[in-house]
Motif scaffolding. Structure first.
Motif, PDB file in Angstrom:
ATOM      1  N   ILE A 235     -31.997 -19.012 -29.100  1.00 32.55           N
ATOM      2  CA  ILE A 235     -33.308 -18.380 -29.252  1.00 32.55           C
ATOM      3  C   ILE A 235     -33.278 -17.046 -28.522  1.00 32.55           C
ATOM      4  N   SER A 236     -34.267 -16.199 -28.792  1.00 31.62           N
ATOM      5  CA  SER A 236     -34.321 -14.902 -28.131  1.00 31.62           C
ATOM      6  C   SER A 236     -34.781 -15.060 -26.680  1.00 31.62           C
ATOM      7  N   ARG A 237     -34.443 -14.077 -25.858  1.00 29.75           N
ATOM      8  CA  ARG A 237     -34.880 -14.128 -24.463  1.00 29.75           C
ATOM      9  C   ARG A 237     -36.400 -14.054 -24.360  1.00 29.75           C
ATOM     10  N   SER A 238     -37.038 -13.305 -25.268  1.00 24.41           N
ATOM     11  CA  SER A 238     -38.494 -13.200 -25.217  1.00 24.41           C
ATOM     12  C   SER A 238     -39.151 -14.542 -25.513  1.00 24.41           C
ATOM     13  N   THR A 239     -38.557 -15.324 -26.436  1.00 22.34           N
ATOM     14  CA  THR A 239     -39.086 -16.659 -26.739  1.00 22.34           C
ATOM     15  C   THR A 239     -38.938 -17.566 -25.525  1.00 22.34           C
ATOM     16  N   LEU A 240     -37.764 -17.516 -24.892  1.00 24.99           N
ATOM     17  CA  LEU A 240     -37.534 -18.326 -23.696  1.00 24.99           C
ATOM     18  C   LEU A 240     -38.456 -17.888 -22.566  1.00 24.99           C
ATOM     19  N   ARG A 241     -38.628 -16.578 -22.409  1.00 25.74           N
ATOM     20  CA  ARG A 241     -39.467 -16.062 -21.327  1.00 25.74           C
ATOM     21  C   ARG A 241     -40.917 -16.483 -21.505  1.00 25.74           C
ATOM     22  N   GLN A 242     -41.366 -16.580 -22.763  1.00 30.58           N
ATOM     23  CA  GLN A 242     -42.727 -17.032 -23.027  1.00 30.58           C
ATOM     24  C   GLN A 242     -42.926 -18.436 -22.484  1.00 30.58           C
ATOM     25  N   ALA A 243     -41.925 -19.297 -22.696  1.00 28.44           N
ATOM     26  CA  ALA A 243     -41.996 -20.671 -22.190  1.00 28.44           C
ATOM     27  C   ALA A 243     -41.919 -20.687 -20.664  1.00 28.44           C
ATOM     28  N   LEU A 244     -41.028 -19.872 -20.107  1.00 28.77           N
ATOM     29  CA  LEU A 244     -40.897 -19.808 -18.649  1.00 28.77           C
ATOM     30  C   LEU A 244     -42.193 -19.326 -18.001  1.00 28.77           C
ATOM     31  N   ASN A 245     -42.795 -18.285 -18.603  1.00 31.56           N
ATOM     32  CA  ASN A 245     -44.033 -17.741 -18.049  1.00 31.56           C
ATOM     33  C   ASN A 245     -45.135 -18.788 -17.994  1.00 31.56           C
ATOM     34  N   LYS A 246     -45.180 -19.638 -19.014  1.00 30.59           N
ATOM     35  CA  LYS A 246     -46.206 -20.679 -19.070  1.00 30.59           C
ATOM     36  C   LYS A 246     -46.097 -21.582 -17.844  1.00 30.59           C
ATOM     37  N   LEU A 247     -44.869 -21.991 -17.504  1.00 32.22           N
ATOM     38  CA  LEU A 247     -44.668 -22.895 -16.377  1.00 32.22           C
ATOM     39  C   LEU A 247     -44.817 -22.189 -15.041  1.00 32.22           C
ATOM     40  N   VAL A 248     -44.489 -20.897 -15.025  1.00 35.62           N
ATOM     41  CA  VAL A 248     -44.686 -20.121 -13.798  1.00 35.62           C
ATOM     42  C   VAL A 248     -46.168 -20.065 -13.464  1.00 35.62           C
ATOM     43  N   TYR A 249     -47.005 -19.783 -14.478  1.00 32.19           N
ATOM     44  CA  TYR A 249     -48.434 -19.666 -14.226  1.00 32.19           C
ATOM     45  C   TYR A 249     -49.127 -21.009 -14.059  1.00 32.19           C
ATOM     46  N   GLU A 250     -48.429 -22.094 -14.388  1.00 32.51           N
ATOM     47  CA  GLU A 250     -48.945 -23.424 -14.068  1.00 32.51           C
ATOM     48  C   GLU A 250     -48.540 -23.824 -12.656  1.00 32.51           C
ATOM     49  N   GLY A 251     -47.714 -22.995 -12.024  1.00 28.03           N
ATOM     50  CA  GLY A 251     -47.263 -23.285 -10.673  1.00 28.03           C
ATOM     51  C   GLY A 251     -46.128 -24.277 -10.608  1.00 28.03           C
ATOM     52  N   LEU A 252     -45.470 -24.533 -11.763  1.00 26.32           N
ATOM     53  CA  LEU A 252     -44.377 -25.495 -11.808  1.00 26.32           C
ATOM     54  C   LEU A 252     -43.033 -24.843 -11.513  1.00 26.32           C
ATOM     55  N   LEU A 253     -42.934 -23.554 -11.796  1.00 22.35           N
ATOM     56  CA  LEU A 253     -41.698 -22.813 -11.539  1.00 22.35           C
ATOM     57  C   LEU A 253     -41.988 -21.600 -10.667  1.00 22.35           C
ATOM     58  N   ILE A 254     -40.982 -21.183  -9.930  1.00 19.85           N
ATOM     59  CA  ILE A 254     -41.066 -19.958  -9.132  1.00 19.85           C
ATOM     60  C   ILE A 254     -39.949 -19.032  -9.590  1.00 19.85           C
ATOM     61  N   ARG A 255     -40.307 -17.815  -9.974  1.00 16.23           N
ATOM     62  CA  ARG A 255     -39.310 -16.851 -10.416  1.00 16.23           C
ATOM     63  C   ARG A 255     -39.142 -15.779  -9.339  1.00 16.23           C
ATOM     64  N   LYS A 256     -37.892 -15.573  -8.916  1.00  8.83           N
ATOM     65  CA  LYS A 256     -37.582 -14.551  -7.925  1.00  8.83           C
ATOM     66  C   LYS A 256     -36.722 -13.490  -8.590  1.00  8.83           C
ATOM     67  N   LYS A 257     -37.259 -12.275  -8.669  1.00  2.99           N
ATOM     68  CA  LYS A 257     -36.576 -11.197  -9.363  1.00  2.99           C
ATOM     69  C   LYS A 257     -35.203 -10.946  -8.758  1.00  2.99           C
ATOM     70  N   GLY A 258     -34.200 -10.917  -9.614  1.00  4.75           N
ATOM     71  CA  GLY A 258     -32.847 -10.655  -9.173  1.00  4.75           C
ATOM     72  C   GLY A 258     -32.138 -11.863  -8.589  1.00  4.75           C
ATOM     73  N   ILE A 259     -32.860 -12.990  -8.482  1.00  6.58           N
ATOM     74  CA  ILE A 259     -32.266 -14.207  -7.918  1.00  6.58           C
ATOM     75  C   ILE A 259     -32.228 -15.337  -8.937  1.00  6.58           C
ATOM     76  N   GLY A 260     -33.393 -15.657  -9.519  1.00  9.66           N
ATOM     77  CA  GLY A 260     -33.430 -16.713 -10.521  1.00  9.66           C
ATOM     78  C   GLY A 260     -34.749 -17.466 -10.520  1.00  9.66           C
ATOM     79  N   THR A 261     -34.781 -18.574 -11.239  1.00 11.96           N
ATOM     80  CA  THR A 261     -35.983 -19.389 -11.387  1.00 11.96           C
ATOM     81  C   THR A 261     -35.691 -20.804 -10.926  1.00 11.96           C
ATOM     82  N   LYS A 262     -36.597 -21.347 -10.127  1.00 12.77           N
ATOM     83  CA  LYS A 262     -36.404 -22.722  -9.680  1.00 12.77           C
ATOM     84  C   LYS A 262     -37.739 -23.464  -9.654  1.00 12.77           C
TER      85      LYS A 262
END
Length: 243
Positions: free
Chosen positions: A48-75
Motif C-alpha cells: 500500500i502507499s505510505r499515505s494510506t498507511l500514515r492515515q491508519a497510523l494517524n488514527k491510532l496516534v490521535y486515539e493515544g494508542l501510538l506515539i510517533r517520534k520524528k526521526g526515531i519511529g512509532t511505538k
C-alpha cells in the motif's frame, strides 16, 4: 508476526491497515515498548502507499494508542485513563438541548499555513494552506467560548460560506461531507492575554480547553477544533455506563 492485508477485500485499505495496527499493538513485544516497523518497510510489505498507511497510523496516534517520534519511529503508548462520551453533538446542538440561545460576537475566516500538529492530523504538507475559522460565542450577557477550527482542504470550503449557519449543516448540504465521528481531549490552561481579552477575563484565569478531532463517514479527518471555555460559565459532563 506476518503483516499482510487482503487487496481483494472490499474494505478500504486504510481501514484494513488500521485493523492490522490494532492487532500489532496487542502483541507483547510491541506492547512492551518495541518500535513498530518503519513506514517505508511496512507499506512495502503491505503493498500500500505510505499515505494510506500514515492515515491508519494517524488514527491510532490521535486515539493515544501510538506515539510517533520524528526521526526515531512509532511505538505503543502506555495505557492512559480517559473518559468517552457517545452520540456527540455539535456546539449548537448541545446548547439547543440545554435551552440556551447562542449569540455570535465575532467571526473571522482566513487561509493560513498549518502548524505541525494540524498538518500531521490532516496528513498534509505544512506548506499547504488550510481554512481557519475563529468564532467568539456565548449568551446574550457575554461570550464564554472562543473556537478555532481548521479544515482539511479536501472538504472544499471556500471561506465565502455563511458561517452563521450550523457548521455541519454547511458541510453536509453544501459540500456533501458528513461529520460522523468526533474524538475529544479535555484539559485546563491559564488564559493568555489574547484569549483573556476575548473571554473578558483576567490573564492567567483557568480555562477549560476542549479539542475535537472530527472525521467523515470514511473516517478521514475533516476538522481540527479547539475551544477555550470560561470555567465559570461552562461545565463538561461525562456519563458512563458500566457494562
Amino acid at each position: 508476526m506476518n503483516f499482510s492485508i487482503d487487496h481483494k477485500n472490499p474494505l478500504p485499505l486504510h481501514l484494513q491497515a488500521e485493523n492490522l495496527l490494532r492487532t500489532i499493538i496487542k502483541d507483547p513485544q510491541y506492547a512492551e515498548g518495541k518500535f513498530l516497523p518503519n513506514e517505508v518497510q511496512l507499506a512495502k510489505q503491505l503493498a500500500i502507499s505510505r499515505s494510506t498507511l500514515r492515515q491508519a497510523l494517524n488514527k491510532l496516534v490521535y486515539e493515544g494508542l501510538l506515539i510517533r517520534k520524528k526521526g526515531i519511529g512509532t511505538k505503543v503508548a502506555e495505557p492512559a485513563i480517559s473518559s468517552k462520551s457517545k452520540n456527540w453533538l455539535s456546539f449548537t446542538q448541545e446548547m439547543t438541548a440545554r435551552g440556551i440561545s447562542i449569540k455570535n460576537f465575532e467571526l473571522h475566516v482566513t487561509w493560513t499555513i498549518p502548524d505541525e500538529t494540524v498538518a500531521n492530523f490532516f496528513d498534509i504538507s505544512m506548506t499547504k494552506k488550510v481554512l481557519k475559522l475563529e468564532r467568539l460565542r456565548g449568551k446574550a450577557e457575554g461570550p464564554f467560548v472562543y473556537f478555532i477550527s481548521y479544515f482539511h482542504p479536501r472538504v472544499g470550503l471556500t471561506g465565502d460560506e455563511d458561517f452563521k449557519r450550523p457548521l455541519y449543516d454547511i458541510l453536509e448540504t453544501d459540500h456533501m461531507v458528513t461529520a460522523t465521528l468526533s474524538k475529544e481531549e479535555i484539559s485546563a490552561k491559564a488564559a493568555d492575554k489574547f484569549i483573556a481579552a476575548k473571554l473578558e477575563v483576567e490573564p492567567g484565569t483557568p480555562l477549560l480547553v476542549r479539542k475535537r478531532f472530527v472525521y467523515d463517514q470514511g473516517e478521514r479527518p475533516i476538522e481540527y477544533n479547539i475551544g477555550y471555555y470560561r470555567s465559570d460559565s461552562f461545565v463538561y459532563t461525562v456519563e458512563s455506563r458500566r457494562e
